[in-house]
Design an enzyme around this catalytic site. Structure first.
Site, PDB file in Angstrom:
ATOM      1  N   THR A 170       0.814  -1.212   0.000  1.00  0.00           N
ATOM      2  CA  THR A 170       0.000   0.000   0.000  1.00  0.00           C
ATOM      3  C   THR A 170       0.851   1.266   0.000  1.00  0.00           C
ATOM      4  O   THR A 170       0.340   2.365  -0.207  1.00  0.00           O
ATOM      5  CB  THR A 170      -0.936   0.016   1.221  1.00  0.00           C
ATOM      6  OG1 THR A 170      -0.170  -0.224   2.406  1.00  0.00           O
ATOM      7  CG2 THR A 170      -1.981  -1.093   1.100  1.00  0.00           C
ATOM      8  N   HIS A 172       5.724  -3.266  10.471  1.00  0.00           N
ATOM      9  CA  HIS A 172       5.635  -4.480   9.654  1.00  0.00           C
ATOM     10  C   HIS A 172       6.678  -5.531  10.044  1.00  0.00           C
ATOM     11  O   HIS A 172       6.613  -6.674   9.584  1.00  0.00           O
ATOM     12  CB  HIS A 172       5.882  -4.142   8.166  1.00  0.00           C
ATOM     13  CG  HIS A 172       4.793  -3.334   7.533  1.00  0.00           C
ATOM     14  ND1 HIS A 172       4.975  -2.021   7.150  1.00  0.00           N
ATOM     15  CD2 HIS A 172       3.524  -3.652   7.200  1.00  0.00           C
ATOM     16  CE1 HIS A 172       3.850  -1.569   6.604  1.00  0.00           C
ATOM     17  NE2 HIS A 172       2.961  -2.531   6.628  1.00  0.00           N
ATOM     18  N   HIS A 191       7.205   0.067   7.214  1.00  0.00           N
ATOM     19  CA  HIS A 191       7.663   0.760   8.410  1.00  0.00           C
ATOM     20  C   HIS A 191       7.917  -0.285   9.490  1.00  0.00           C
ATOM     21  O   HIS A 191       7.670  -1.477   9.278  1.00  0.00           O
ATOM     22  CB  HIS A 191       6.661   1.828   8.868  1.00  0.00           C
ATOM     23  CG  HIS A 191       5.257   1.329   9.035  1.00  0.00           C
ATOM     24  ND1 HIS A 191       4.870   0.505  10.079  1.00  0.00           N
ATOM     25  CD2 HIS A 191       4.141   1.525   8.282  1.00  0.00           C
ATOM     26  CE1 HIS A 191       3.594   0.242   9.990  1.00  0.00           C
ATOM     27  NE2 HIS A 191       3.114   0.826   8.890  1.00  0.00           N
ATOM     28  N   LYS A 247       5.729   5.237  16.032  1.00  0.00           N
ATOM     29  CA  LYS A 247       5.357   6.590  15.649  1.00  0.00           C
ATOM     30  C   LYS A 247       6.176   7.596  16.458  1.00  0.00           C
ATOM     31  O   LYS A 247       6.402   7.425  17.650  1.00  0.00           O
ATOM     32  CB  LYS A 247       3.865   6.839  15.913  1.00  0.00           C
ATOM     33  CG  LYS A 247       2.934   6.039  15.003  1.00  0.00           C
ATOM     34  CD  LYS A 247       2.848   6.666  13.624  1.00  0.00           C
ATOM     35  CE  LYS A 247       1.782   5.969  12.787  1.00  0.00           C
ATOM     36  NZ  LYS A 247       1.649   6.572  11.451  1.00  0.00           N
ATOM     37  N   THR A 248       6.611   8.664  15.799  1.00  0.00           N
ATOM     38  CA  THR A 248       7.293   9.762  16.475  1.00  0.00           C
ATOM     39  C   THR A 248       6.584  11.057  16.096  1.00  0.00           C
ATOM     40  O   THR A 248       5.620  11.048  15.323  1.00  0.00           O
ATOM     41  CB  THR A 248       8.767   9.849  16.038  1.00  0.00           C
ATOM     42  OG1 THR A 248       8.824  10.184  14.641  1.00  0.00           O
ATOM     43  CG2 THR A 248       9.480   8.530  16.267  1.00  0.00           C
ATOM     44  N   GLN A 277      -7.159 -13.646   0.249  1.00  0.00           N
ATOM     45  CA  GLN A 277      -6.021 -14.087   1.062  1.00  0.00           C
ATOM     46  C   GLN A 277      -6.107 -15.590   1.326  1.00  0.00           C
ATOM     47  O   GLN A 277      -5.083 -16.273   1.407  1.00  0.00           O
ATOM     48  CB  GLN A 277      -5.952 -13.314   2.379  1.00  0.00           C
ATOM     49  CG  GLN A 277      -4.646 -13.600   3.116  1.00  0.00           C
ATOM     50  CD  GLN A 277      -4.331 -12.598   4.191  1.00  0.00           C
ATOM     51  OE1 GLN A 277      -4.508 -11.400   4.014  1.00  0.00           O
ATOM     52  NE2 GLN A 277      -3.853 -13.079   5.319  1.00  0.00           N
ATOM     53  N   ASP A 314      -4.122  -9.049  13.915  1.00  0.00           N
ATOM     54  CA  ASP A 314      -5.266  -8.595  13.116  1.00  0.00           C
ATOM     55  C   ASP A 314      -5.510  -9.479  11.896  1.00  0.00           C
ATOM     56  O   ASP A 314      -6.512  -9.298  11.188  1.00  0.00           O
ATOM     57  CB  ASP A 314      -5.064  -7.144  12.680  1.00  0.00           C
ATOM     58  CG  ASP A 314      -3.838  -6.952  11.793  1.00  0.00           C
ATOM     59  OD1 ASP A 314      -2.918  -7.794  11.853  1.00  0.00           O
ATOM     60  OD2 ASP A 314      -3.796  -5.961  11.050  1.00  0.00           O
ATOM     61  N   LYS A 349       1.524   4.807  20.617  1.00  0.00           N
ATOM     62  CA  LYS A 349       1.637   3.834  19.539  1.00  0.00           C
ATOM     63  C   LYS A 349       3.088   3.540  19.192  1.00  0.00           C
ATOM     64  O   LYS A 349       3.895   4.449  19.018  1.00  0.00           O
ATOM     65  CB  LYS A 349       0.900   4.344  18.299  1.00  0.00           C
ATOM     66  CG  LYS A 349       0.731   3.297  17.216  1.00  0.00           C
ATOM     67  CD  LYS A 349      -0.209   3.771  16.130  1.00  0.00           C
ATOM     68  CE  LYS A 349      -0.424   2.675  15.083  1.00  0.00           C
ATOM     69  NZ  LYS A 349      -1.361   3.107  14.015  1.00  0.00           N
TER      70      LYS A 349
END
Length: 418
Positions: free
Chosen positions: A40, A48, A45, A233-234, A172, A193, A230
């Site tokens: 996507t 993953h 990042h 994330k920064t 999938q 998920d 989270k």
């Protein structure tokens, strides 16, 4: 300690469809297993990473990893974790993203030898499938009630879900069935998920393969931070694997700034260090937290894995230079990395008086303030204090004729670009 015991010790096991059956399968010899990612974006990042690093642990234990990049599923969009429809991307964009992600994944796996990794793209078997084949050969085997019971779909029923995203779980499932049939793939792993998608694959295998066909599902917990914020994330956004989006220095800094409360968990999750070494590092967090040995080792292992030894050395050099103030020995490329987010002023002329430059670059608000700062020793050029009011910046103050680093006070950096 065997593979599954090690995964339990690391806290990587979340759900399994049949733990005893999987133990028998793994003990029977080399097992093929897969994990996938949808393209996507043109980079993964760090969110993953854990499933693929877990896949690599299976390879290290003698099993064969199949690394799937979803050129077909990426065109559809997984409804998992989304409250609304994804914006569909073109085939060209997805094709470009596939190549980028494959290049990043090639750094993680060994593609040589008896259990060398296999890279696949599900567009190769799903891209040319016609609608009648999809409905007759696959859709017929997955019941509507079965799909509605999936959390990823049920959570979207109130806000709405298109038929396109509704059928994602079948696509999938086809992946798992295809890999089972053509690559003898017996296990799919993924994030927590992905449980619904994984079990859909098992359902399709059960209904379409010969009686007695056995396959397994395994999910990994969501990575969380102790403070509730989270992971990955920064303030400046996601931590990407692409060095153009997140420089190796920024990548290194992310890991070295890990909180004491999280660092041991991340060492278990993300590194291939042994139990004994991690426990030694854990002891240093308790006994000498100020030394940050665990964080340094975490940053070293992760930067080396994703960006290589030379990028790690460069990140460490920049870190040391910023800590010591010895800026002048950095290269222009290292300056770009280390000062990527500091205020920048482009100076288009030649030599310039320092007190004038400070005002022109917006480093100080007035010439009076500029003189006071210089006189008081608060201004540094490339790490060296300058206190002469008549000091002139010349070509000698430029790093590779491209940059001058100005520091005001202890921590306020500014970049002059030529």
């Amino acid at each position: 300690m065997n593979l599954l015991e090690d995964l339990h010790w690391r806290g990587i096991v979340y759900q399994q469809t049949d733990e005893e059956g999987l133990k028998e399968q793994l003990n029977s010899g080399m097992t093929s297993l897969y994990c996938g990612v949808d393209p996507t974006a043109d980079s993964m990042h760090i969110g993953h990473l854990l499933p693929f690093l877990t896949l690599r642990r299976f390879q290290n234990a003698g099993h064969r990893p199949i690394v799937l990049v979803g050129g077909a599923t990426g065109l559809i969009g997984d409804p998992s974790g989304k409250s609304e429809e994804r914006k569909l991307q073109t085939l060209d964009v997805i094709g470009h993203n596939v190549k980028c992600l494959q290049g990043q994944l090639e750094r993680i796996f060994d593609f040589e030898g008896k259990n060398g990794a296999v890279m696949v793209n599900n567009y190769d078997w799903a891209g040319s499938m016609d609608i009648v084949t999809f409905l007759r050969d696959y859709g017929k085997h997955i019941g509507i009630n079965y799909m509605l019971a999936k959390d990823t779909i049920a959570s979207r029923l109130e806000t709405g879900i298109s038929f396109t995203e509704f059928t994602y779980t079948i696509l999938q499932a086809i992946d798992f069935m295809h890999l089972y049939k053509n690559h003898d793939c017996k296990l799919q792993i993924g994030g927590s998920d992905q449980w619904g998608n994984i079990t859909s694959g098992l359902e399709l295998i059960r209904k379409t393969m010969p009686e007695g066909a056995k396959a397994y599902g395994f999910t990994i917990p969501l990575v969380t931070k102790a403070d509730g914020t989270k992971f990955g994330k920064t303030e400046s956004g996601a931590i990407w694997l692409d060095p153009e989006k997140t420089t190796p220095y920024e990548f290194y800094q992310f890991w070295i700034n890990t909180a004491d409360a999280d660092v041991v968990k991340y060492l278990k999750f993300f590194t291939f260090l042994s139990k004994e070494e991690i426990e030694e590092l854990e002891a240093t967090v308790i006994e000498a937290p100020h030394l940050r040995k665990a964080q340094k080792r975490l940053a070293e292992e992760m930067t080396k894995l994703i960006h290589g030894e030379s990028a790690l050395e460069q990140a460490q050099k920049i870190t040391e230079a910023l800590f010591s103030g010895d800026i002048k020995n950095l290269t222009a490329e290292e300056i770009k990395q280390g000062f990527k987010d500091v205020p920048t002023y482009e100076h288009k002329e030649g030599d310039v008086v320092l007190v004038d430059l400070l005002v022109a670059a917006g480093i100080v608000s007035s010439k009076r303030q500029s003189r006071e700062d210089v006189t008081n020793g608060a201004v540094y050029i490339n790490g060296e204090r300058k206190q002469a009011l008549d000091y002139i910046l010349t070509a000698e103050d430029r790093i590779e004729d491209q940059f001058t680093v100005v520091r005001r006070g202890k921590k306020k950096y500014f970049l002059i670009k030529y």
